[in-house]
Design an enzyme around this catalytic site. Structure first.
Site, mmCIF file in Angstrom:
data_model
loop_
_atom_site.group_PDB
_atom_site.id
_atom_site.type_symbol
_atom_site.label_atom_id
_atom_site.label_comp_id
_atom_site.label_asym_id
_atom_site.label_seq_id
_atom_site.Cartn_x
_atom_site.Cartn_y
_atom_site.Cartn_z
ATOM 1 N N LYS A 225 1.026 -1.169 0.157
ATOM 2 C CA LYS A 225 -0.052 -0.066 0.078
ATOM 3 C C LYS A 225 0.848 1.304 -0.086
ATOM 4 C CE LYS A 225 -4.591 -1.175 1.996
ATOM 5 N NZ LYS A 225 -5.596 -0.858 2.760
ATOM 6 N N ASP B 249 -10.214 4.181 1.015
ATOM 7 C CA ASP B 249 -10.693 3.498 2.365
ATOM 8 C C ASP B 249 -11.264 4.738 3.216
ATOM 9 O OD1 ASP B 249 -9.825 1.079 2.316
ATOM 10 O OD2 ASP B 249 -7.868 1.384 3.240
HETATM 11 P P1 NAP Z 1 -2.237 -2.363 11.826
HETATM 12 O O1 NAP Z 1 -1.395 -1.645 10.874
HETATM 13 O O2 NAP Z 1 -1.898 -3.669 12.211
HETATM 14 O O3 NAP Z 1 -2.606 -1.723 13.071
HETATM 15 C C1 NAP Z 1 -2.123 -0.818 13.855
HETATM 16 C C2 NAP Z 1 -2.568 -0.290 14.938
HETATM 17 O O4 NAP Z 1 -3.011 -1.439 15.710
HETATM 18 C C3 NAP Z 1 -1.391 0.461 15.509
HETATM 19 O O5 NAP Z 1 -1.850 1.775 16.167
HETATM 20 C C4 NAP Z 1 -0.955 -0.489 16.831
HETATM 21 O O6 NAP Z 1 -0.434 -0.126 17.881
HETATM 22 C C5 NAP Z 1 -2.351 -1.199 17.273
HETATM 23 N N1 NAP Z 1 -2.048 -2.678 17.590
HETATM 24 C C6 NAP Z 1 -1.729 -3.714 16.778
HETATM 25 N N2 NAP Z 1 -1.787 -5.032 17.614
HETATM 26 C C7 NAP Z 1 -2.175 -4.372 18.913
HETATM 27 C C8 NAP Z 1 -2.392 -5.111 20.153
HETATM 28 N N3 NAP Z 1 -2.080 -6.306 20.160
HETATM 29 N N4 NAP Z 1 -2.546 -4.395 21.048
HETATM 30 C C9 NAP Z 1 -2.887 -3.084 20.842
HETATM 31 N N5 NAP Z 1 -2.721 -2.422 19.965
HETATM 32 C C10 NAP Z 1 -2.300 -2.832 18.612
HETATM 33 O O7 NAP Z 1 -3.638 -2.671 11.034
HETATM 34 P P2 NAP Z 1 -4.393 -1.545 10.169
HETATM 35 O O8 NAP Z 1 -4.208 -1.988 8.620
HETATM 36 O O9 NAP Z 1 -4.496 -0.150 10.591
HETATM 37 O O10 NAP Z 1 -5.862 -2.178 10.379
HETATM 38 C C11 NAP Z 1 -6.590 -2.141 11.879
HETATM 39 C C12 NAP Z 1 -7.778 -2.979 11.555
HETATM 40 O O11 NAP Z 1 -8.771 -2.632 10.926
HETATM 41 C C13 NAP Z 1 -7.586 -4.472 11.203
HETATM 42 O O12 NAP Z 1 -8.251 -5.227 12.144
HETATM 43 C C14 NAP Z 1 -8.162 -4.377 9.849
HETATM 44 O O13 NAP Z 1 -8.573 -5.779 9.560
HETATM 45 C C15 NAP Z 1 -9.098 -3.357 9.843
HETATM 46 N N6 NAP Z 1 -9.699 -2.799 8.633
HETATM 47 C C16 NAP Z 1 -10.744 -2.918 8.213
HETATM 48 C C17 NAP Z 1 -10.968 -2.443 6.988
HETATM 49 C C18 NAP Z 1 -12.563 -2.239 6.335
HETATM 50 O O14 NAP Z 1 -12.518 -2.127 5.229
HETATM 51 N N7 NAP Z 1 -13.289 -2.968 7.362
HETATM 52 C C19 NAP Z 1 -10.002 -1.510 6.293
HETATM 53 C C20 NAP Z 1 -8.909 -1.550 6.743
HETATM 54 C C21 NAP Z 1 -8.427 -2.269 7.964
HETATM 55 P P3 NAP Z 1 1.300 0.704 17.944
HETATM 56 O O15 NAP Z 1 0.919 2.015 17.204
HETATM 57 O O16 NAP Z 1 1.215 0.931 19.214
HETATM 58 O O17 NAP Z 1 1.798 -0.264 17.073
#
Ligand code: NAP
Length: 268
Positions: free
Chosen positions: A67, A103
């Site tokens: 991405k 998004d």
């Molecule tokens: P990501 O990059 O893995 O998420 C990063 C964020 O989550 C960071 O702020 C991280 O904290 C925090 N985090 C990760 N693991 C954690 C844990 N075990 N405990 C506490 N905080 C944690 O993912 P992303 O791409 O941003 O996506 C986030 C969620 O949104 C996912 O579940 C994804 O499936 C969902 N999503 C859904 C859609 C949709 O269309 N519905 C689209 C995009 C994403 P730190 O900053 O401290 O590292």
């Protein structure tokens, strides 16, 4: 020769995009394909070089891990690099490849009717999904925003980046009252820790929005419904971002009147 679009990533087999776009193509009777195509990081440049000259290729969606890297291979006419910082869609305009991100629009569509201007909001997470959410919320002029994140400093940097007033706090901070609470962290997803929040500070008309869609009913949404709050689940955004890309690829609006059937397919 059939027109086609695709989703690229590594891994890619889990992607729901072929199901969503294939469903809409069939409903509209459009003769085109939408496929999943695995592209490894070291072949991303070759991929775009090949597709650029393929007259049947309408564009692609982009997922992990490309991405951000894909921005180096496309024109960024909308300034996505400096705003959301990542693209999820590429399309062709003549000889040019244009990168964009659907998004934020996909996130915002289900709450577009909410009176959000000046309303307090809570966002959990500071990753790629949170960036799209905060971009949309900044355009809607929400504020103040309380950003809860495992690493609050990252949250503070994001608030500043999007020019949002508010504060960044750790995940276990008590919630302030807010009109909208959005989970943009993976907490609550299958295989991750649940999100255990005390929702009692939220007013009765608050909306709770969880981007996680596997499971569809997360512990957060269950707790919100137990309090009789309005909720939005992660499939809304997933379908919304796909709909915006579909129209760019195939020059036809996605037939959203079939959402109930599509949601059933996606949750099978
Ligand atoms: P990501 O990059 O893995 O998420 C990063 C964020 O989550 C960071 O702020 C991280 O904290 C925090 N985090 C990760 N693991 C954690 C844990 N075990 N405990 C506490 N905080 C944690 O993912 P992303 O791409 O941003 O996506 C986030 C969620 O949104 C996912 O579940 C994804 O499936 C969902 N999503 C859904 C859609 C949709 O269309 N519905 C689209 C995009 C994403 P730190 O900053 O401290 O590292």
């Amino acid at each position: 020769m059939t027109a086609y679009a695709e989703v690229i990533g590594d891994p890619i087999a889990h992607s729901k995009s072929p199901l969503i776009h294939g469903f809409w193509l069939e409903k509209l009777g459009i003769e085109a394909d939408y496929r999943a195509h695995r592209v490894m990081p070291d072949t991303l440049g070759d991929y775009f070089a090949e597709r650029r000259t393929d007259p049947d290729w309408r564009g692609c969606n982009i997922t992990i891990p490309h991405k951000v890297a894909a921005l180096d291979h496309v024109e960024d006419r909308g300034g996505v690099r400096d705003s959301i910082g990542a693209i999820n869609t590429v399309l062709r305009d003549g000889d040019a490849l244009i990168g964009t991100n659907t998004d934020a629009a996909g996130f915002f569509a289900p709450i577009a009717d909410m009176p959000l201007s000046g309303a307090p909001a809570i966002v959990l997470g500071a990753g790629g999904a949170a960036r799209a959410v905060l971009f949309a919320l900044s355009k809607a002029d929400v504020g103040p925003v309380t950003l809860l994140n495992r690493t609050p400093l990252k949250g503070a940097a994001l608030l500043a980046h999007f020019g949002l007033k508010g504060e960044a706090l750790p995940l276990d901070a008590p919630l302030p009252p807010a009109a909208l609470l959005t989970n943009a962290s993976p907490l609550g997803m299958k295989g991750q820790d649940p999100l255990d929040l005390d929702l009692s500070p939220l007013p009765e008309d608050a909306v709770v929005y969880d981007l996680v869609y596997a499971p569809l009913e997360t512990p957060l949404l269950r707790a919100a419904r137990a309090r009789e709050l309005d909720t939005v689940d992660g499939l809304e955004m997933l379908i919304g971002q796909a709909a915006a890309a579909f129209e760019l690829f195939f020059d036809a609006p996605a037939p959203r009147d079939h959402d109930a059937e599509l949601r059933e397919l996606l949750t099978k």
